[in-house]
Design an enzyme around this catalytic site. Structure first.
Site, short mmCIF file in Angstrom:
data_model
loop_
_atom_site.label_atom_id
_atom_site.label_comp_id
_atom_site.label_asym_id
_atom_site.label_seq_id
_atom_site.Cartn_x
_atom_site.Cartn_y
_atom_site.Cartn_z
N ALA A 67 0.85 -1.19 0.00
CA ALA A 67 0.00 0.00 0.00
C ALA A 67 0.89 1.24 0.00
O ALA A 67 2.08 1.17 0.30
CB ALA A 67 -0.91 -0.01 1.23
N GLY A 112 -0.12 -5.11 0.55
CA GLY A 112 -1.30 -5.05 -0.30
C GLY A 112 -1.09 -5.66 -1.67
O GLY A 112 -2.04 -6.11 -2.31
N GLU A 115 -1.71 -9.26 -1.22
CA GLU A 115 -3.15 -9.42 -1.03
C GLU A 115 -3.89 -9.31 -2.37
O GLU A 115 -4.84 -10.06 -2.62
CB GLU A 115 -3.66 -8.36 -0.05
CG GLU A 115 -3.16 -8.61 1.37
CD GLU A 115 -3.54 -7.51 2.34
OE1 GLU A 115 -4.28 -7.80 3.29
OE2 GLU A 115 -3.09 -6.37 2.15
N GLU A 135 3.47 -5.98 7.09
CA GLU A 135 2.76 -4.93 7.81
C GLU A 135 3.14 -4.84 9.28
O GLU A 135 3.07 -3.78 9.90
CB GLU A 135 1.24 -5.14 7.69
CG GLU A 135 0.67 -4.88 6.32
CD GLU A 135 0.67 -6.09 5.42
OE1 GLU A 135 0.01 -6.07 4.37
OE2 GLU A 135 1.36 -7.10 5.76
#
Length: 258
Positions: A67, A112, A115, A135
């Site tokens: 992210a 992300g 993901e 994370e």
């Protein structure tokens, strides 16, 4: 003000190539990328001329390296909840798309990015790819479905280890664990992706959509809601503020367990 698209798309013989084009930021997922991806997935679902799609990152280094950390800075728990729900909505839409969507992992797939890759129906990776959910180094947890999908693909023990340590795995280990389906040299990645997608779209599209539906039904549970609540709670801690700011400042975080 005109905003340049962060996605490059090209449709050829029924297969849509979706390239995330932020190479200088290692294709990090910011709010604009998420919004544009959501619009593209709607087009994949509704477009009669689109039979399948694949997602790839721009440049030589990354699929998606995570992210956009700067957008996480200063988020409250409520803000984090909304962000997590946005990511979940998009990635669930990808996972449940009735047409095949493959992740072509051409480099780093972290946070992300991993993901996103796991939300696709399966993954093909270059031999240089690396995977991880780091994370924890920010004092937070995966928030776009990673706590659930990583366990589904590689098992609870290894997934929990990766999420707790923030360690990366290489492409060969990802193949052995079942996280990716095939490895290829980087210059043959797109060729392999197209080979598989052409094979798939030659089958009954109705039957393919039912395969997707039934495969996803195997995992029905409420773990995703638990993840959203937990992700949001992390952002009400001092540790998450410290972890995110330390990343922006390019220094080692000093976590205090608060």
């Amino acid at each position: 003000m005109f905003q340049k698209s962060l996605l490059n798309t090209r449709l050829n013989n029924g297969i849509l190539k979706v390239e995330i084009n932020r190479p200088e930021q290692l294709n990090a997922l910011n709010s604009q990328v998420l919004r544009e991806l959501d619009e593209i997935v709607d087009q994949i679902i509704s477009g009669q001329d689109i039979k399948a799609a694949f997602i790839i990152g721009s440049g030589e280094k990354a699929f998606v390296a995570g992210a956009d950390i700067k957008e996480l800075s200063g988020l409250s728990g409520d803000g984090a909840r909304k962000l997590s729900q946005t990511g979940h909505h998009l990635f669930s839409k990808i996972e449940n798309c009735p047409k095949p969507i493959i992740a072509a992992v051409n480099g780093l797939a972290l946070g992300g990015g991993l993901e996103l890759a796991m939300a696709c129906h399966f993954r093909i990776a270059s031999e240089q790819a690396r995977f991880g959910q780091p994370e924890i180094n920010l004092g937070i947890i995966p928030g776009y479905g990673g706590t659930q999908r990583l366990i589904r693909y590689i098992g609870k023990g290894k997934a929990t280890e990766l999420m707790m340590t923030g360690d990366f795995i290489n492409a060969q280990e990802a193949l052995q664990l079942g996280l990716v389906n095939h490895l290829t040299p980087k210059d043959q990645l797109t060729t392999k992706v197209l080979e598989l997608l052409y094979k798939i779209i030659a089958k009954s599209s109705g039957a393919i959509s039912k395969v997707i539906e039934c495969a996803n039904a195997y995992y029905q549970q409420n773990g995703f809601e638990v993840e959203i609540d937990s992700f949001a709670a992390c952002f009400d801690t001092q540790d998450s503020q410290e972890g995110i700011q330390a990343f922006i400042d390019k220094r080692k975080p000093e976590f205090k367990g608060k």
